[in-house]
Design a protein around this motif. Sequence first.
Motif, short mmCIF file in Angstrom:
data_model
loop_
_atom_site.label_atom_id
_atom_site.label_comp_id
_atom_site.label_asym_id
_atom_site.label_seq_id
_atom_site.Cartn_x
_atom_site.Cartn_y
_atom_site.Cartn_z
N ARG A 37 0.85 -1.19 0.00
CA ARG A 37 0.00 0.00 0.00
C ARG A 37 0.89 1.24 0.00
O ARG A 37 1.68 1.44 0.91
N ASP A 40 1.21 4.05 3.11
CA ASP A 40 2.12 3.93 4.25
C ASP A 40 3.24 2.91 4.01
O ASP A 40 3.98 2.58 4.91
N TRP A 41 3.35 2.41 2.78
CA TRP A 41 4.34 1.43 2.38
C TRP A 41 4.28 0.14 3.22
O TRP A 41 5.30 -0.52 3.45
N SER A 42 3.08 -0.20 3.68
CA SER A 42 2.91 -1.46 4.39
C SER A 42 2.91 -2.61 3.39
O SER A 42 2.45 -2.47 2.26
N GLU A 44 2.04 -6.66 2.53
CA GLU A 44 1.32 -7.91 2.83
C GLU A 44 1.95 -9.02 1.99
O GLU A 44 1.89 -8.99 0.76
N HIS A 286 11.77 -7.50 2.59
CA HIS A 286 10.77 -6.46 2.81
C HIS A 286 11.18 -5.17 2.12
O HIS A 286 10.37 -4.52 1.43
#
Length: 294
Positions: A37, A40-42, A44, A286
Amino acid sequence: MPLTTEASTGAPVGVPVGLPVGVLEIGGSHVTAARVRQSDWSVEIVARSSLDPHAPADQLVADLAAAGRAVLTDGLRLAMPGPFDYTAGVAWYQGVQKFDALYGVDLRARLAEALDLPGTALRFVNDAEAFAVGEWTAGTTRGRTSCVGVTLGTGVGSAFLREGKAIRAGSDVPPNGELFRVTPPIEDHMSHRAIVAAYERATGEELPGVREIAERAESGQRQAIDVLNTAFIALAEALSPWLKSFGAEAVVLGGAISGAFDLTRPAFEAALGIPIPITVTANTEHSAIVGAAR
């Protein structure tokens, strides 16, 4: 639905606001499918799958396409190891112990066909550049004007960033921004195969990998400490002049071998000869995923 731009939000160009970015992070023996995303650079992680680096081309394409379907949105971003033509989407692996069957294969065309997408929906990025950009976006080098990311594993990957953009040309960076291209060849000392071979020469004992050598070093074995010091000193000597010419403010290390860095930090920093922050990423995969999305 409005489109984001790098200037307005820092999100990938052409990605609808709020829509996750589909990413494949590809290593020598795995592919990780993820959604990112941009708000917010999250990250999954949707799936991790094994890849047989010696499989035929059709099987490798099928495995990558299957992973891509799990995270497909408007397109797909792929963080790939080199040698690879990232603009054309053509693989040039040969004699690097992985993906030889893809030599000369137009991976953009093959994957676009398998996924029923236009070729322009697939964007390829060097995995070391993706790692460095991910660290600059949300990691230890976040917001630095100039920084360098280095990945250590089967070989040495590198990226020289200014304001988050990879610099590949100019007298202040190695050819194409790739440290492994300088002479003498750094991978003769800093690579999985080189370190394992050096340990066997020093001890007569063959260990499966650098992790096991690092464990011996942690226990105080002199030969293991010397082997790791030699590898990291060679890296420091190769890196130092480019850090100076580039004006780097920080360096971040990633990849499997980076886990041994703390065992050799004093030797590395002495050989580097520059008072510059050196950090080790918390998670190479990540960061590469975030960087590929960005």
